[in-house]
Design a protein around this motif. Structure first.
Motif, PDB file in Angstrom:
ATOM      1  N   GLU A 130      65.764  50.470  15.358  1.00 26.77           N
ATOM      2  CA  GLU A 130      65.563  51.628  14.491  1.00 26.77           C
ATOM      3  C   GLU A 130      64.249  52.330  14.798  1.00 26.77           C
ATOM      4  N   ALA A 131      63.195  51.552  15.055  1.00 28.52           N
ATOM      5  CA  ALA A 131      61.883  52.140  15.359  1.00 28.52           C
ATOM      6  C   ALA A 131      61.954  52.947  16.654  1.00 28.52           C
ATOM      7  N   CYS A 132      62.564  52.384  17.677  1.00 26.68           N
ATOM      8  CA  CYS A 132      62.667  53.097  18.955  1.00 26.68           C
ATOM      9  C   CYS A 132      63.519  54.355  18.815  1.00 26.68           C
ATOM     10  N   ALA A 187      63.902  60.280  18.442  1.00 29.76           N
ATOM     11  CA  ALA A 187      64.343  61.525  17.811  1.00 29.76           C
ATOM     12  C   ALA A 187      63.252  62.594  17.885  1.00 29.76           C
ATOM     13  N   TYR A 188      61.995  62.179  17.801  1.00 30.20           N
ATOM     14  CA  TYR A 188      60.881  63.122  17.914  1.00 30.20           C
ATOM     15  C   TYR A 188      60.572  63.458  19.380  1.00 30.20           C
ATOM     16  N   TYR A 234      60.494  64.449  26.319  1.00 28.99           N
ATOM     17  CA  TYR A 234      60.155  63.246  27.078  1.00 28.99           C
ATOM     18  C   TYR A 234      61.393  62.418  27.406  1.00 28.99           C
ATOM     19  N   ASP A 235      61.299  61.663  28.501  1.00 26.40           N
ATOM     20  CA  ASP A 235      62.380  60.797  28.959  1.00 26.40           C
ATOM     21  C   ASP A 235      62.337  59.499  28.146  1.00 26.40           C
ATOM     22  N   THR A 236      63.058  59.470  27.040  1.00 24.88           N
ATOM     23  CA  THR A 236      62.992  58.327  26.139  1.00 24.88           C
ATOM     24  C   THR A 236      63.597  57.060  26.755  1.00 24.88           C
ATOM     25  N   LEU A 272      53.912  61.377  15.698  1.00 21.08           N
ATOM     26  CA  LEU A 272      55.148  61.861  16.316  1.00 21.08           C
ATOM     27  C   LEU A 272      55.369  63.344  16.043  1.00 21.08           C
ATOM     28  N   GLU A 273      55.061  63.781  14.827  1.00 21.81           N
ATOM     29  CA  GLU A 273      55.192  65.204  14.511  1.00 21.81           C
ATOM     30  C   GLU A 273      54.204  66.040  15.320  1.00 21.81           C
TER      31      GLU A 273
END
Length: 139
Positions: free
Chosen positions: A34-36, A41-42, A47-49, A100-101
């Motif tokens: 969930e954290a990842c 999502a941000y 960026y290449d998540t 993140l924002e």
């Protein structure tokens, strides 16, 4: 996983390890996933998540690891019966979301791999360009 036990130890010390050890492996895995995903999502627009969260060892961005651990601990804390250390977890979670924002808004530029299109051109460029339709003064 992206987060190791040593990462939890660095983030908050032995208290976090106690929380992590009391949580079942399923709860821990779920919280880390969930954290990842919450971070992705941000970060996904620019960026290449996949590269960020598949990195291991020293190839990981330390700030991203710290915030991922904070967010995972926040989610684990929510699953705990006594909600141990809930105030500090909430503060650190809000700090992670604020970071993140800032990244999403372009105010913070982390050292993370950029997402690229099939041509290798960075996707999600900060510049938007174009023009208006030409004026026609034909009366």
């Amino acid at each position: 996983m992206f987060i190791t036990e040593e990462d939890y130890r660095v983030v908050i010390g032995e208290g976090a390890l106690k929380m992590v050890s009391q949580a079942s492996q399923g709860i821990r895995d779920n919280a880390e996933t969930e954290a990842c995903e919450e971070m992705a999502a941000y970060l996904r627009p620019k960026y290449d998540t996949d590269a960020i969260f598949s990195a291991t060892g020293s190839g990981r961005n330390r700030l991203a690891v710290m915030y991922a651990a904070d967010i995972a601990l926040y989610h684990m804390m929510a699953a705990m019966p006594q909600k141990m250390g809930s105030e500090i977890r909430k503060e650190r979670y809000e700090r992670a979301v604020k970071w993140l924002e800032g990244v999403q808004a372009g105010k913070i530029i982390p050292d993370l791999p950029l997402a690229t299109d099939s041509n290798g051109t960075p996707a999600g460029s900060a510049f938007v360009y174009g023009s208006q339709k030409p004026l026609r003064h034909n009366w």
